[in-house]
Design a protein around this motif. Structure first.
Motif, PDB file in Angstrom:
ATOM      1  N   LEU A  53      26.906  -0.065  -2.815  1.00 43.50           N
ATOM      2  CA  LEU A  53      26.127  -0.780  -3.705  1.00 43.50           C
ATOM      3  C   LEU A  53      25.263  -1.862  -3.291  1.00 43.50           C
ATOM      4  O   LEU A  53      24.121  -2.111  -3.554  1.00 43.50           O
ATOM      5  CB  LEU A  53      26.917  -1.382  -4.974  1.00 43.50           C
ATOM      6  N   VAL A  54      25.830  -2.484  -2.317  1.00 40.38           N
ATOM      7  CA  VAL A  54      24.906  -3.661  -1.890  1.00 40.38           C
ATOM      8  C   VAL A  54      23.825  -3.196  -0.866  1.00 40.38           C
ATOM      9  O   VAL A  54      22.729  -3.606  -0.939  1.00 40.38           O
ATOM     10  CB  VAL A  54      25.984  -4.683  -0.632  1.00 40.38           C
ATOM     11  N   ALA A  55      24.014  -2.053  -0.222  1.00 37.64           N
ATOM     12  CA  ALA A  55      22.954  -1.454   0.585  1.00 37.64           C
ATOM     13  C   ALA A  55      21.883  -1.017  -0.393  1.00 37.64           C
ATOM     14  O   ALA A  55      20.557  -1.294  -0.121  1.00 37.64           O
ATOM     15  CB  ALA A  55      23.522  -0.412   1.296  1.00 37.64           C
ATOM     16  N   ILE A  56      22.481  -0.508  -1.402  1.00 38.61           N
ATOM     17  CA  ILE A  56      21.233  -0.037  -2.454  1.00 38.61           C
ATOM     18  C   ILE A  56      20.642  -1.192  -2.974  1.00 38.61           C
ATOM     19  O   ILE A  56      19.215  -1.039  -3.088  1.00 38.61           O
ATOM     20  CB  ILE A  56      21.871   0.851  -3.415  1.00 38.61           C
ATOM     21  N   ALA A  57      21.218  -2.520  -3.345  1.00 45.13           N
ATOM     22  CA  ALA A  57      20.457  -3.306  -3.949  1.00 45.13           C
ATOM     23  C   ALA A  57      19.740  -3.938  -2.771  1.00 45.13           C
ATOM     24  O   ALA A  57      18.413  -4.361  -3.068  1.00 45.13           O
ATOM     25  CB  ALA A  57      21.636  -4.500  -4.235  1.00 45.13           C
ATOM     26  N   ARG A  58      20.081  -4.262  -1.414  1.00 46.49           N
ATOM     27  CA  ARG A  58      19.124  -4.845  -0.498  1.00 46.49           C
ATOM     28  C   ARG A  58      17.976  -3.981  -0.285  1.00 46.49           C
ATOM     29  O   ARG A  58      16.856  -4.253  -0.012  1.00 46.49           O
ATOM     30  CB  ARG A  58      19.811  -4.880   0.624  1.00 46.49           C
ATOM     31  N   ASN A  59      17.858  -2.802  -0.755  1.00 43.71           N
ATOM     32  CA  ASN A  59      16.925  -1.522  -0.421  1.00 43.71           C
ATOM     33  C   ASN A  59      16.131  -1.336  -1.557  1.00 43.71           C
ATOM     34  O   ASN A  59      15.078  -0.725  -1.727  1.00 43.71           O
ATOM     35  CB  ASN A  59      17.502  -0.377   0.200  1.00 43.71           C
ATOM     36  N   ASN A  60      16.391  -1.944  -2.817  1.00 45.29           N
ATOM     37  CA  ASN A  60      16.037  -1.582  -3.927  1.00 45.29           C
ATOM     38  C   ASN A  60      14.689  -1.745  -4.131  1.00 45.29           C
ATOM     39  O   ASN A  60      13.873  -0.833  -4.970  1.00 45.29           O
ATOM     40  CB  ASN A  60      16.744  -2.164  -5.376  1.00 45.29           C
TER      41      ASN A  60
ATOM     42  N   THR B 250      19.134   4.270  -7.084  1.00 42.26           N
ATOM     43  CA  THR B 250      18.611   2.561  -6.974  1.00 42.26           C
ATOM     44  C   THR B 250      19.748   2.157  -8.133  1.00 42.26           C
ATOM     45  O   THR B 250      20.539   2.782  -8.536  1.00 42.26           O
ATOM     46  CB  THR B 250      17.360   2.471  -7.805  1.00 42.26           C
ATOM     47  N   LEU B 251      19.549   0.820  -8.399  1.00 43.09           N
ATOM     48  CA  LEU B 251      20.368   0.064  -9.080  1.00 43.09           C
ATOM     49  C   LEU B 251      20.389   0.562 -10.721  1.00 43.09           C
ATOM     50  O   LEU B 251      19.207   0.627 -11.076  1.00 43.09           O
ATOM     51  CB  LEU B 251      20.171  -1.517  -9.014  1.00 43.09           C
ATOM     52  N   GLY B 252      21.169   0.479 -10.951  1.00 46.07           N
ATOM     53  CA  GLY B 252      21.352   1.028 -12.656  1.00 46.07           C
ATOM     54  C   GLY B 252      21.019  -0.084 -13.816  1.00 46.07           C
ATOM     55  O   GLY B 252      20.654   0.022 -14.807  1.00 46.07           O
ATOM     56  N   MET B 253      21.095  -1.090 -13.207  1.00 47.42           N
ATOM     57  CA  MET B 253      20.931  -2.470 -13.950  1.00 47.42           C
ATOM     58  C   MET B 253      20.509  -3.416 -13.040  1.00 47.42           C
ATOM     59  O   MET B 253      20.593  -3.503 -11.847  1.00 47.42           O
ATOM     60  CB  MET B 253      21.972  -2.766 -14.905  1.00 47.42           C
ATOM     61  N   PRO B 254      19.838  -4.766 -13.287  1.00 49.92           N
ATOM     62  CA  PRO B 254      19.431  -5.674 -12.527  1.00 49.92           C
ATOM     63  C   PRO B 254      20.716  -6.160 -11.877  1.00 49.92           C
ATOM     64  O   PRO B 254      21.851  -6.322 -12.510  1.00 49.92           O
ATOM     65  CB  PRO B 254      18.966  -6.805 -13.573  1.00 49.92           C
ATOM     66  N   ALA B 255      20.542  -6.545 -10.653  1.00 50.06           N
ATOM     67  CA  ALA B 255      21.681  -7.265  -9.647  1.00 50.06           C
ATOM     68  C   ALA B 255      22.227  -8.469 -10.231  1.00 50.06           C
ATOM     69  O   ALA B 255      23.431  -8.540 -10.073  1.00 50.06           O
ATOM     70  CB  ALA B 255      21.158  -7.719  -8.350  1.00 50.06           C
TER      71      ALA B 255
ATOM     72  N   LEU C  62      26.264  -9.415  -8.418  1.00 52.62           N
ATOM     73  CA  LEU C  62      25.748  -8.672  -6.968  1.00 52.62           C
ATOM     74  C   LEU C  62      24.605  -9.360  -6.601  1.00 52.62           C
ATOM     75  O   LEU C  62      24.617  -9.675  -5.380  1.00 52.62           O
ATOM     76  CB  LEU C  62      25.417  -7.294  -7.395  1.00 52.62           C
ATOM     77  N   ALA C  63      23.761  -9.995  -7.409  1.00 51.97           N
ATOM     78  CA  ALA C  63      22.502 -11.005  -7.006  1.00 51.97           C
ATOM     79  C   ALA C  63      23.213 -12.126  -6.242  1.00 51.97           C
ATOM     80  O   ALA C  63      22.703 -12.648  -5.189  1.00 51.97           O
ATOM     81  CB  ALA C  63      21.983 -11.255  -8.060  1.00 51.97           C
ATOM     82  N   GLN C  64      24.444 -12.761  -6.846  1.00 53.25           N
ATOM     83  CA  GLN C  64      24.974 -13.751  -5.915  1.00 53.25           C
ATOM     84  C   GLN C  64      25.338 -13.420  -4.824  1.00 53.25           C
ATOM     85  O   GLN C  64      25.305 -14.374  -3.706  1.00 53.25           O
ATOM     86  CB  GLN C  64      26.161 -14.564  -6.860  1.00 53.25           C
ATOM     87  N   LEU C  65      26.174 -12.336  -4.605  1.00 49.27           N
ATOM     88  CA  LEU C  65      26.701 -11.807  -3.471  1.00 49.27           C
ATOM     89  C   LEU C  65      25.319 -11.783  -2.375  1.00 49.27           C
ATOM     90  O   LEU C  65      25.560 -12.092  -1.381  1.00 49.27           O
ATOM     91  CB  LEU C  65      27.358 -10.571  -3.723  1.00 49.27           C
ATOM     92  N   LEU C  66      24.402 -11.077  -2.890  1.00 49.02           N
ATOM     93  CA  LEU C  66      23.251 -10.688  -2.020  1.00 49.02           C
ATOM     94  C   LEU C  66      22.477 -12.244  -1.532  1.00 49.02           C
ATOM     95  O   LEU C  66      21.693 -12.321  -0.491  1.00 49.02           O
ATOM     96  CB  LEU C  66      22.187 -10.014  -2.513  1.00 49.02           C
ATOM     97  N   SER C  67      22.634 -13.088  -2.404  1.00 54.68           N
ATOM     98  CA  SER C  67      21.730 -14.589  -2.049  1.00 54.68           C
ATOM     99  C   SER C  67      22.520 -15.178  -0.884  1.00 54.68           C
ATOM    100  O   SER C  67      21.981 -16.292  -0.069  1.00 54.68           O
ATOM    101  CB  SER C  67      21.865 -15.437  -3.109  1.00 54.68           C
TER     102      SER C  67
END
Length: 168
Positions: free
Chosen positions: A14-21, A66-71, A131-136
């Motif tokens: 999921l993180v990989a998909i979000a980073r590549n989204n 891709t992500l199904g909803m905003p991170a 997920l957005a907080q995790l990516l930041s």
């Protein structure tokens, strides 16, 4: 207590998909290569994440995941709940009744309260991270990857305790 491989690898996908989204959709073979997992395993994880609504798939030559909803709307506690379940949830005692149909401690259980409090503590952490907080956050070296010959740093509190001992 351990996290399952399904939870760890599912969250990594999921993180990989979000980073590549933003760039393009990720396919199962690309994701499997990126995360060093087998394609069938990634396909299984993505099926679970898709059923949970965390990712969506697009068919075709340019398709992928891709992500199904905003991170910002993806709560990590919900993702882990989808991938592996919760530690303590409704029906826990019925599933752990031993050879009986009902738990023999149903009327006087000393352990259920402990599991409930543990679940509450876990929820307080995981249900408050998106997920957005995790990516930041900046990637850090895992404490489990520290070389065995490395000496751990002296904890800060030891110095403070030492100062107190001197002052006493």
């Amino acid at each position: 207590m351990k996290f399952s491989t399904q939870e760890e690898y599912g969250l990594r996908c999921l993180v990989a998909i979000a980073r590549n989204n933003a760039d393009h959709d990720l396919t199962i073979p690309k994701l499997a290569k990126m995360e060093s997992l087998s394609e069938p395993h990634v396909a299984k994880l993505l099926m679970i994440l898709r059923k949970g609504g965390f990712v969506k798939s697009t068919r075709g030559h340019t398709g992928g995941y891709t992500l199904g909803m905003p991170a910002e709307e993806i709560v990590i506690g919900n993702v882990l709940g989808c991938l592996g379940g919760r530690i303590y949830e409704k029906g826990f005692c019925e599933r752990h009744s031993g050879l009986s149909s009902m738990c023999i401690h149903e009327n006087c259980c000393y352990i259920g309260e402990l599991w409930y409090r543990l679940q509450e503590a876990v929820d307080n952490v995981l249900m408050n991270v998106t997920l957005a907080q995790l990516l930041s956050r900046e990637p850090r070296v895992s404490p489990l990857k520290i070389k065995p010959n490395c000496r751990p740093r002296k904890p800060v509190f030891e110095g403070r305790l030492a100062e107190r001992k001197i002052n006493v």
